[in-house]
Design a protein around this motif. Structure first.
Motif, PDB file in Angstrom:
ATOM      1  N   ARG A  23       2.446  29.060  76.454  1.00 44.27           N
ATOM      2  CA  ARG A  23       2.525  28.613  75.071  1.00 44.27           C
ATOM      3  C   ARG A  23       2.872  29.747  74.115  1.00 44.27           C
ATOM      4  NH1 ARG A  23      -3.117  25.863  74.227  1.00 44.27           N
ATOM      5  NH2 ARG A  23      -3.691  27.681  75.439  1.00 44.27           N
ATOM      6  N   LEU A  24       2.584  30.979  74.507  1.00 49.99           N
ATOM      7  CA  LEU A  24       2.841  32.126  73.649  1.00 49.99           C
ATOM      8  C   LEU A  24       3.926  32.996  74.254  1.00 49.99           C
ATOM      9  CD1 LEU A  24      -0.801  33.015  72.557  1.00 49.99           C
ATOM     10  CD2 LEU A  24       0.954  31.839  71.239  1.00 49.99           C
ATOM     11  N   ASP A  25       5.105  32.421  74.451  1.00 47.12           N
ATOM     12  CA  ASP A  25       6.207  33.150  75.045  1.00 47.12           C
ATOM     13  C   ASP A  25       7.014  33.906  74.000  1.00 47.12           C
ATOM     14  OD1 ASP A  25       7.182  30.915  73.831  1.00 47.12           O
ATOM     15  OD2 ASP A  25       8.547  30.356  75.445  1.00 47.12           O
ATOM     16  N   HIS A  26       6.669  33.727  72.728  1.00 46.26           N
ATOM     17  CA  HIS A  26       7.252  34.562  71.679  1.00 46.26           C
ATOM     18  C   HIS A  26       6.241  34.699  70.544  1.00 46.26           C
ATOM     19  CE1 HIS A  26       8.485  30.472  70.301  1.00 46.26           C
ATOM     20  NE2 HIS A  26       8.195  30.969  69.099  1.00 46.26           N
ATOM     21  N   TRP A  27       6.459  35.696  69.700  1.00 48.48           N
ATOM     22  CA  TRP A  27       5.511  35.963  68.614  1.00 48.48           C
ATOM     23  C   TRP A  27       5.518  34.821  67.611  1.00 48.48           C
ATOM     24  CZ3 TRP A  27       5.496  36.979  63.275  1.00 48.48           C
ATOM     25  CH2 TRP A  27       4.328  37.610  62.803  1.00 48.48           C
ATOM     26  N   ARG A  28       4.350  34.528  67.053  1.00 52.44           N
ATOM     27  CA  ARG A  28       4.218  33.471  66.066  1.00 52.44           C
ATOM     28  C   ARG A  28       3.535  34.012  64.811  1.00 52.44           C
ATOM     29  NH1 ARG A  28       4.664  30.780  70.792  1.00 52.44           N
ATOM     30  NH2 ARG A  28       5.347  28.611  70.768  1.00 52.44           N
ATOM     31  N   PHE A  29       3.868  33.418  63.671  1.00 56.47           N
ATOM     32  CA  PHE A  29       3.228  33.808  62.421  1.00 56.47           C
ATOM     33  C   PHE A  29       1.727  33.519  62.488  1.00 56.47           C
ATOM     34  CE2 PHE A  29       7.517  32.521  60.622  1.00 56.47           C
ATOM     35  CZ  PHE A  29       7.941  33.815  60.374  1.00 56.47           C
ATOM     36  N   PRO A  30       0.913  34.361  61.841  1.00 58.48           N
ATOM     37  CA  PRO A  30      -0.508  34.001  61.721  1.00 58.48           C
ATOM     38  C   PRO A  30      -0.666  32.844  60.742  1.00 58.48           C
ATOM     39  CG  PRO A  30      -0.027  35.972  60.428  1.00 58.48           C
ATOM     40  CD  PRO A  30       1.225  35.654  61.211  1.00 58.48           C
ATOM     41  N   ALA A  31      -1.865  32.287  60.696  1.00 59.01           N
ATOM     42  CA  ALA A  31      -2.130  31.181  59.774  1.00 59.01           C
ATOM     43  C   ALA A  31      -1.926  31.633  58.328  1.00 59.01           C
ATOM     44  CB  ALA A  31      -3.554  30.681  59.976  1.00 59.01           C
ATOM     45  N   CYS A  32      -1.687  30.701  57.464  1.00 57.03           N
ATOM     46  CA  CYS A  32      -1.437  30.997  56.052  1.00 57.03           C
ATOM     47  C   CYS A  32      -2.563  31.841  55.459  1.00 57.03           C
ATOM     48  CB  CYS A  32      -1.298  29.687  55.286  1.00 57.03           C
ATOM     49  SG  CYS A  32      -0.888  29.898  53.541  1.00 57.03           S
ATOM     50  N   GLY A  33      -2.182  32.950  54.836  1.00 59.72           N
ATOM     51  CA  GLY A  33      -3.151  33.836  54.216  1.00 59.72           C
ATOM     52  C   GLY A  33      -3.857  34.775  55.177  1.00 59.72           C
ATOM     53  N   LYS A  34      -3.497  34.739  56.465  1.00 62.72           N
ATOM     54  CA  LYS A  34      -4.147  35.568  57.481  1.00 62.72           C
ATOM     55  C   LYS A  34      -3.242  36.711  57.933  1.00 62.72           C
ATOM     56  CE  LYS A  34      -7.644  32.724  57.630  1.00 62.72           C
ATOM     57  NZ  LYS A  34      -8.969  33.112  57.084  1.00 62.72           N
ATOM     58  N   LEU A  35      -3.834  37.631  58.664  1.00 62.63           N
ATOM     59  CA  LEU A  35      -3.107  38.735  59.280  1.00 62.63           C
ATOM     60  C   LEU A  35      -3.156  38.584  60.791  1.00 62.63           C
ATOM     61  CD1 LEU A  35      -4.499  41.764  57.201  1.00 62.63           C
ATOM     62  CD2 LEU A  35      -2.302  40.605  56.882  1.00 62.63           C
ATOM     63  N   LYS A  36      -2.176  39.176  61.462  1.00 68.82           N
ATOM     64  CA  LYS A  36      -2.172  39.212  62.928  1.00 68.82           C
ATOM     65  C   LYS A  36      -1.962  40.651  63.391  1.00 68.82           C
ATOM     66  CE  LYS A  36      -0.470  36.051  65.611  1.00 68.82           C
ATOM     67  NZ  LYS A  36       0.402  35.111  66.362  1.00 68.82           N
ATOM     68  N   MET A  37      -2.752  41.057  64.369  1.00 64.54           N
ATOM     69  CA  MET A  37      -2.590  42.381  64.965  1.00 64.54           C
ATOM     70  C   MET A  37      -2.234  42.249  66.445  1.00 64.54           C
ATOM     71  SD  MET A  37      -5.187  45.675  65.170  1.00 64.54           S
ATOM     72  CE  MET A  37      -6.372  44.952  66.342  1.00 64.54           C
ATOM     73  N   ASN A  38      -1.179  42.916  66.844  1.00 60.06           N
ATOM     74  CA  ASN A  38      -0.804  43.000  68.256  1.00 60.06           C
ATOM     75  C   ASN A  38      -1.037  44.427  68.737  1.00 60.06           C
ATOM     76  OD1 ASN A  38       1.070  40.751  67.055  1.00 60.06           O
ATOM     77  ND2 ASN A  38       0.991  40.381  69.257  1.00 60.06           N
ATOM     78  N   THR A  39      -1.627  44.561  69.900  1.00 58.38           N
ATOM     79  CA  THR A  39      -1.896  45.890  70.460  1.00 58.38           C
ATOM     80  C   THR A  39      -1.399  45.970  71.893  1.00 58.38           C
ATOM     81  OG1 THR A  39      -4.086  45.387  71.382  1.00 58.38           O
ATOM     82  CG2 THR A  39      -3.987  46.016  69.052  1.00 58.38           C
ATOM     83  N   ASP A  40      -1.217  47.193  72.360  1.00 56.92           N
ATOM     84  CA  ASP A  40      -0.772  47.385  73.742  1.00 56.92           C
ATOM     85  C   ASP A  40      -1.122  48.797  74.205  1.00 56.92           C
ATOM     86  OD1 ASP A  40       0.333  46.731  76.169  1.00 56.92           O
ATOM     87  OD2 ASP A  40       2.275  46.136  75.363  1.00 56.92           O
ATOM     88  N   GLY A  41      -1.050  48.993  75.515  1.00 54.71           N
ATOM     89  CA  GLY A  41      -1.212  50.315  76.113  1.00 54.71           C
ATOM     90  C   GLY A  41      -0.013  50.595  76.994  1.00 54.71           C
ATOM     91  N   SER A  42       0.242  51.864  77.248  1.00 49.58           N
ATOM     92  CA  SER A  42       1.382  52.232  78.086  1.00 49.58           C
ATOM     93  C   SER A  42       1.006  53.424  78.956  1.00 49.58           C
ATOM     94  CB  SER A  42       2.590  52.588  77.217  1.00 49.58           C
ATOM     95  OG  SER A  42       3.710  52.915  78.015  1.00 49.58           O
ATOM     96  N   VAL A  43       1.261  53.283  80.251  1.00 49.39           N
ATOM     97  CA  VAL A  43       0.938  54.342  81.211  1.00 49.39           C
ATOM     98  C   VAL A  43       2.130  54.551  82.126  1.00 49.39           C
ATOM     99  CG1 VAL A  43      -0.558  55.026  83.122  1.00 49.39           C
ATOM    100  CG2 VAL A  43      -1.519  53.771  81.186  1.00 49.39           C
ATOM    101  N   THR A  44       2.464  55.801  82.370  1.00 46.13           N
ATOM    102  CA  THR A  44       3.537  56.106  83.312  1.00 46.13           C
ATOM    103  C   THR A  44       3.140  57.285  84.169  1.00 46.13           C
ATOM    104  OG1 THR A  44       5.867  56.743  83.546  1.00 46.13           O
ATOM    105  CG2 THR A  44       4.736  57.552  81.604  1.00 46.13           C
ATOM    106  N   GLY A  45       3.297  57.147  85.496  1.00 43.90           N
ATOM    107  CA  GLY A  45       2.964  58.221  86.407  1.00 43.90           C
ATOM    108  C   GLY A  45       1.486  58.559  86.397  1.00 43.90           C
ATOM    109  N   SER A  46       1.150  59.743  86.861  1.00 43.65           N
ATOM    110  CA  SER A  46      -0.211  60.263  86.837  1.00 43.65           C
ATOM    111  C   SER A  46      -0.191  61.623  86.174  1.00 43.65           C
ATOM    112  CB  SER A  46      -0.770  60.393  88.260  1.00 43.65           C
ATOM    113  OG  SER A  46      -1.981  61.114  88.244  1.00 43.65           O
ATOM    114  N   LEU A  47      -0.975  61.795  85.130  1.00 41.21           N
ATOM    115  CA  LEU A  47      -0.974  63.070  84.405  1.00 41.21           C
ATOM    116  C   LEU A  47      -1.366  64.221  85.312  1.00 41.21           C
ATOM    117  CD1 LEU A  47      -2.714  61.986  81.076  1.00 41.21           C
ATOM    118  CD2 LEU A  47      -0.285  62.205  81.510  1.00 41.21           C
ATOM    119  N   LYS A  48      -2.293  63.979  86.226  1.00 38.42           N
ATOM    120  CA  LYS A  48      -2.812  65.050  87.070  1.00 38.42           C
ATOM    121  C   LYS A  48      -1.847  65.431  88.182  1.00 38.42           C
ATOM    122  CE  LYS A  48      -7.608  63.710  86.211  1.00 38.42           C
ATOM    123  NZ  LYS A  48      -8.855  63.190  86.808  1.00 38.42           N
TER     124      LYS A  48
END
Length: 227
Positions: free
Chosen positions: A55-80
């Motif tokens: 159902r959420l295959d693309h970004w959607r507006f938040p409800a009227c008068g509301k805010l939406k926050m999207n967050t993510d993390g990213s990892v590549t390789g091993s630092l050590k």
């Protein structure tokens, strides 16, 4: 005796199959460690995305008068081992899709779920500091959402910030949910930018000068308007 011999052979084959399976599992574990957290992150994203209900295959507006926050993390390789990198990022937008606040940061060596939880935590700190409330919060790694909402397999390294996330969510009446990664492209790119720089935490009152960010923001608004 012939039947007993056959049963014995079958048991021997079963034991051999179990032994091979155990050896294969051990080898795959070693391979995953050797390749680094980047592969684990990619697989986690794939599994998380495939479990999404579509159902959420693309970004959607938040409800009227509301805010939406999207967050993510990213990892590549091993630092050590391989000199890999890890980071987090996010964006807060209003009901028209306009940029309110963005952020990213670099992390020490960590797993994908730790990076994702850090992204949610840092975003919640911004929400708290700016007095926002009733914010719709979305991220694309289901295990991170389960850690915070249900206490599912919380890692010792993130236990304290998971508890803090729950406190802030309750006080600000924000809602956290899982979405597909196609609906999280701006946050994903912010996390990549955070991963590939050297500051622990950076905030943006306007979008950073990055063409991918600009394109994803425009694409999100266009797709949201098509609903």
């Amino acid at each position: 005796m012939e039947d007993e011999a056959l049963d014995t052979a079958e048991v021997a084959e079963l034991v051999a199959a179990v032994a091979v399976g155990t050896l294969l599992a051990w080898g795959l574990t070693k391979l995953a460690v050797g390749v680094g957290a980047g592969v684990a992150w990619g697989l986690a994203k794939l599994v998380s995305s495939s479990s999404n209900d579509g159902r959420l295959d693309h970004w959607r507006f938040p409800a009227c008068g509301k805010l939406k926050m999207n967050t993510d993390g990213s990892v590549t390789g091993s630092l050590k081992v391989f000199g890999g990198r890890a980071g987090f990022g996010g964006v807060i937008r209003d009901e028209s899709g306009s940029w309110k606040m963005g952020f990213y940061g670099r992390l020490a060596d960590c797993s994908s779920s730790v990076a994702e939880v850090q992204g949610i935590y840092r975003g919640l700190q911004i929400i708290k500091e700016h007095g926002f409330c009733d914010v719709e919060i979305e991220t694309d790694l289901q295990s991170a959402v389960k850690q915070i909402k249900d206490g599912h397999r919380v890692k010792e390294r993130t236990r304290k910030i998971v508890e803090e996330c729950r406190v802030i969510l309750g006080r600000t009446r924000c809602k956290l949910k899982h979405i597909g990664n196609k609906a999280n492209k701006v946050a994903d790119e912010m996390a990549i930018l955070g991963r590939d720089q050297d500051k622990d935490f950076v905030t943006f009152s306007s979008p950073p000068p990055n063409q991918k960010i600009k394109d994803f923001l425009e694409a999100d608004v266009t797709s949201a308007k098509s609903d």
